[in-house]
Scaffold this motif. Structure first.
Motif, PDB file in Angstrom:
ATOM      1  N   LEU A 249       0.699  -1.183  -0.086  1.00  0.00           N
ATOM      2  CA  LEU A 249       0.039   0.041  -0.036  1.00  0.00           C
ATOM      3  C   LEU A 249       0.857   1.233   0.120  1.00  0.00           C
ATOM      4  CD1 LEU A 249      -3.113   0.387   0.226  1.00  0.00           C
ATOM      5  CD2 LEU A 249      -2.648   0.947   2.607  1.00  0.00           C
ATOM      6  N   ILE A 250       0.942   2.136  -1.247  1.00  0.00           N
ATOM      7  CA  ILE A 250       1.762   2.949  -1.409  1.00  0.00           C
ATOM      8  C   ILE A 250       0.890   4.442  -1.416  1.00  0.00           C
ATOM      9  CG2 ILE A 250       3.737   4.184  -2.705  1.00  0.00           C
ATOM     10  CD1 ILE A 250       3.899   1.287  -3.972  1.00  0.00           C
ATOM     11  N   PRO A 251       1.097   5.336  -0.490  1.00  0.00           N
ATOM     12  CA  PRO A 251       0.643   6.507  -0.490  1.00  0.00           C
ATOM     13  C   PRO A 251       0.444   7.244  -1.684  1.00  0.00           C
ATOM     14  CG  PRO A 251       1.987   6.321   1.472  1.00  0.00           C
ATOM     15  CD  PRO A 251       2.410   5.262   0.719  1.00  0.00           C
ATOM     16  N   THR A 252      -0.616   7.718  -2.054  1.00  0.00           N
ATOM     17  CA  THR A 252      -0.840   8.628  -3.540  1.00  0.00           C
ATOM     18  C   THR A 252      -0.831   7.749  -4.792  1.00  0.00           C
ATOM     19  OG1 THR A 252       1.364   9.187  -4.074  1.00  0.00           O
ATOM     20  CG2 THR A 252       0.115  10.727  -2.320  1.00  0.00           C
ATOM     21  N   ILE A 276      -2.311  -7.104   2.921  1.00  0.00           N
ATOM     22  CA  ILE A 276      -1.777  -5.581   2.757  1.00  0.00           C
ATOM     23  C   ILE A 276      -0.562  -5.622   3.469  1.00  0.00           C
ATOM     24  CG2 ILE A 276      -2.590  -3.202   3.493  1.00  0.00           C
ATOM     25  CD1 ILE A 276      -4.179  -4.674   1.280  1.00  0.00           C
ATOM     26  N   ILE A 277       0.390  -4.873   2.872  1.00  0.00           N
ATOM     27  CA  ILE A 277       1.891  -4.782   3.332  1.00  0.00           C
ATOM     28  C   ILE A 277       1.868  -2.932   3.228  1.00  0.00           C
ATOM     29  CG2 ILE A 277       4.184  -4.955   3.024  1.00  0.00           C
ATOM     30  CD1 ILE A 277       3.024  -7.213   1.206  1.00  0.00           C
ATOM     31  N   PRO A 278       1.712  -2.516   4.377  1.00  0.00           N
ATOM     32  CA  PRO A 278       2.098  -0.939   4.276  1.00  0.00           C
ATOM     33  C   PRO A 278       3.620  -0.579   3.810  1.00  0.00           C
ATOM     34  CG  PRO A 278       1.154  -1.746   6.448  1.00  0.00           C
ATOM     35  CD  PRO A 278       1.513  -2.736   5.850  1.00  0.00           C
ATOM     36  N   TYR A 279       3.668   0.352   2.801  1.00  0.00           N
ATOM     37  CA  TYR A 279       4.889   0.429   2.273  1.00  0.00           C
ATOM     38  C   TYR A 279       6.002   0.703   2.965  1.00  0.00           C
ATOM     39  CZ  TYR A 279       8.150   3.254  -0.802  1.00  0.00           C
ATOM     40  OH  TYR A 279       9.292   3.488  -1.293  1.00  0.00           O
ATOM     41  N   PHE A 298      -8.499   1.303   4.034  1.00  0.00           N
ATOM     42  CA  PHE A 298      -8.242   0.430   2.720  1.00  0.00           C
ATOM     43  C   PHE A 298      -8.713  -0.965   3.180  1.00  0.00           C
ATOM     44  CE2 PHE A 298      -6.388  -2.104  -0.359  1.00  0.00           C
ATOM     45  CZ  PHE A 298      -6.496  -1.378  -1.695  1.00  0.00           C
ATOM     46  N   ILE A 299      -8.356  -1.542   4.271  1.00  0.00           N
ATOM     47  CA  ILE A 299      -8.699  -2.831   4.678  1.00  0.00           C
ATOM     48  C   ILE A 299     -10.207  -2.851   4.886  1.00  0.00           C
ATOM     49  CG2 ILE A 299      -8.531  -4.692   6.229  1.00  0.00           C
ATOM     50  CD1 ILE A 299      -5.428  -3.526   6.725  1.00  0.00           C
ATOM     51  N   GLU A 300     -10.685  -1.627   5.255  1.00  0.00           N
ATOM     52  CA  GLU A 300     -12.106  -2.075   5.965  1.00  0.00           C
ATOM     53  C   GLU A 300     -12.903  -2.137   4.533  1.00  0.00           C
ATOM     54  OE1 GLU A 300     -12.171   0.280  10.145  1.00  0.00           O
ATOM     55  OE2 GLU A 300     -12.906   1.296   8.412  1.00  0.00           O
ATOM     56  N   VAL A 309      -8.956 -10.306   4.134  1.00  0.00           N
ATOM     57  CA  VAL A 309      -7.876  -9.503   3.991  1.00  0.00           C
ATOM     58  C   VAL A 309      -6.981  -9.885   5.222  1.00  0.00           C
ATOM     59  CG1 VAL A 309      -7.002  -6.920   3.895  1.00  0.00           C
ATOM     60  CG2 VAL A 309      -9.121  -7.669   2.718  1.00  0.00           C
ATOM     61  N   ASN A 310      -5.704  -9.895   5.049  1.00  0.00           N
ATOM     62  CA  ASN A 310      -4.819  -9.868   6.327  1.00  0.00           C
ATOM     63  C   ASN A 310      -4.126  -8.797   6.116  1.00  0.00           C
ATOM     64  OD1 ASN A 310      -5.742 -12.372   7.115  1.00  0.00           O
ATOM     65  ND2 ASN A 310      -4.005 -13.403   5.952  1.00  0.00           N
ATOM     66  N   ARG A 311      -3.462  -8.380   7.389  1.00  0.00           N
ATOM     67  CA  ARG A 311      -2.351  -7.233   7.194  1.00  0.00           C
ATOM     68  C   ARG A 311      -1.151  -7.863   7.698  1.00  0.00           C
ATOM     69  NH1 ARG A 311      -2.356  -1.349  10.180  1.00  0.00           N
ATOM     70  NH2 ARG A 311      -0.041  -1.149   9.843  1.00  0.00           N
TER      71      ARG A 311
END
Ligand code: SF4
Length: 334
Positions: A249-252, A276-279, A298-300, A309-311
Motif C-alpha cells: 500500500l503506497i500513499p498517493t 496488505i503490506i504498508p509500504y 483500505f482494509i475495511e 484481507v490480512n495485514r
C-alpha cells in the motif's frame, strides 16, 4: 562440484549414486549434513555469513557466496492463528533482480546473476545450523524473482522438502512472483506432482488496474492483469490452494477506497486472500510510509467489498529487512 554443494543440490535419492561409500553410510552422512550440520565439507564450503542485524525479533543475514557476491535472507517470527510463533525464512533466488518494481530496493541493483540450487539451500542451512533458528516455514520473497530462476528454485524445493534433509512440508513453502505467466504455469505443473499439492503461490499484485500496475511494475506491460488472472484460475483449476495476493500500500499511488473497490471487482470469484503490506520507504524513496488511518480504511473497504484481507506486520523496517527493502549492504553504502 564441491562435496558441500553436491549435498546442498541433491535429494538423498539423487545424491546416493555418486557417494563413494556404501548406501547406509551415505544415507547417514546426508542426514548428518542436513539435519545437524555435521559434515566436514561445511567448513570448507567457503560460503560465510558476513553480517547479522536484528530488530523486533527479525534477523537479517548476509551470505557471501564463493564468487564474493552476497545475498540477504530474513528470519521472521510470525504468530499463527493458534498463537504459535513460527520462524519463517525469506529466501533469495537471485543476486539483484531484473523486474524493476519502482517501490523495491532490490530493483536498484538490476539482475546480477541467478543463484544456484546450492546457494538457495545454503541460506536454510546457515540459518539452521549457524544461526540456530528453528525454521518452520519458507517463502521465496527475498531478493530476485523466483520464476526467473525457476529450475534452481524447483530443485531447491525438492531438497528442502526431502525427509532426509530439511523436511519442510510443502504446505509451509510459498513462492511469490510478480506475475510471470510462463513461470506460474510451470509452477502449476510442479505443484501437481505427488506430494507437492500443498505448495503455496503468492502474487505481488499491488494495483487495482493496468494503468497503475504498469507504472510501478514494468512486468505488467507484458502480462496485463486479465492475462495474469487467467493463469491464477488455471492454478486453482489444477487443484492449487487459494492464491495469496500481496498488495504493497503506497500513499498517493494505490491506497484510496476506490482502489480497494476496483481491486475487489478484478478479483471477482478468484479464491484468494489479500495481504496488505504498508509500504516500507526504500532509500531516496519518493513516497513516505502510509498513515495508519489510511491502511485501516483500505482494509475495511476491501473487506466490505468481499475480500478476505490480512495485514502483514511490518517488521525489521530499521534494519532494511522489511518487504521490498532487501539489497546488499555494500550496494546501499555506495
Ligand atoms: S519486488 Fe520482487 S520482483 Fe519486483 S524488483 Fe523487487 S525483488 Fe524483483
Amino acid at each position: 562440484m564441491h562435496q558441500a554443494d553436491a549435498l546442498l543440490t541433491s535429494t538423498l535419492e539423487s545424491w546416493l549414486p555418486d557417494a563413494a561409500v556404501n548406501q547406509n553410510e551415505a544415507t547417514e552422512a546426508y542426514r548428518q549434513f542436513h539435519r545437524y550440520g555435521q559434515h566436514p565439507s561445511v567448513i570448507r564450503s567457503g560460503r560465510v555469513v558476513t553480517g547479522v542485524t536484528h530488530e523486533d525479533g527479525t534477523r537479517k543475514f548476509l551470505l557471501r557466496h564463493l564468487d564474493g557476491r552476497e545475498t540477504e535472507s530474513v528470519i521472521m517470527p510470525i504468530e499463527g492463528r493458534s498463537g504459535r510463533v513460527r520462524q519463517t525464512l525469506c529466501l533469495s533466488s537471485q543476486v539483484g533482480c531484473a523486474m524493476g518494481c519502482t517501490f523495491c530496493q532490490t530493483a536498484t541493483m538490476g539482475r546480477v546473476r541467478n543463484l544456484t540450487t546450492a546457494e538457495i539451500v545454503a541460506q536454510w542451512h546457515h540459518a539452521t545450523h549457524e544461526l540456530e533458528a528453528q525454521i518452520t516455514n519458507l517463502v521465496f520473497m527475498g531478493m530476485g524473482e523466483p520464476m526467473d530462476n525457476l529450475d534452481a528454485v524447483l530443485c531447491a524445493i525438492e531438497v528442502l522438502t526431502d525427509h532426509n534433509a530439511a523436511s519442510i512440508p510443502p504446505s509451509r513453502i510459498g513462492v511469490s512472483t510478480v506475475g510471470h505467466a510462463d513461470g506460474i504455469r510451470r509452477f502449476t505443473e510442479f505443484m501437481q506432482r505427488e506430494g507437492m499439492h500443498q505448495l503455496r503461490l503468492a502474487v505481488s499484485i499491488n494495483a487495482p488496474n493496468d494503468t497503475i500496475r504498469s507504472e510501478i511494475m514494468p512486468v505488467n506491460r507484458a502480462v496485463p492483469m486479465d492475462m495474469l488472472r487467467e493463469t491464477l484460475i488455471e492454478w486453482i483449476q489444477a487443484g492449487g490452494r487459494p492464491v495469496l495476493l500481496e498488495y504493497v500500500l503506497i500513499p498517493t499511488v494505490n491506497d484510496t477506497t476506490a482502489h480497494a473497490e476496483e481491486l475487489a471487482t478484478w478479483v471477482g470469484d478468484l479464491p484468494c486472500r489479500l495481504n496488505i503490506i504498508p509500504y516500507n520507504p526504500i532509500l531516496d524513496s519518493p513516497w513516505p510510509a502510509p498513515q495508519e488511518g489510511d491502511v485501516t480504511q483500505f482494509i475495511e473497504v476491501a473487506n466490505a467489498a468481499g475480500l478476505v484481507v490480512n495485514r502483514r506486520q511490518t517488521r525489521g523496517r530499521n534494519v532494511m529487512a522489511a518487504c521490498g527493502q532487501l539489497s546488499t549492504a555494500s550496494r546501499r553504502n555506495r
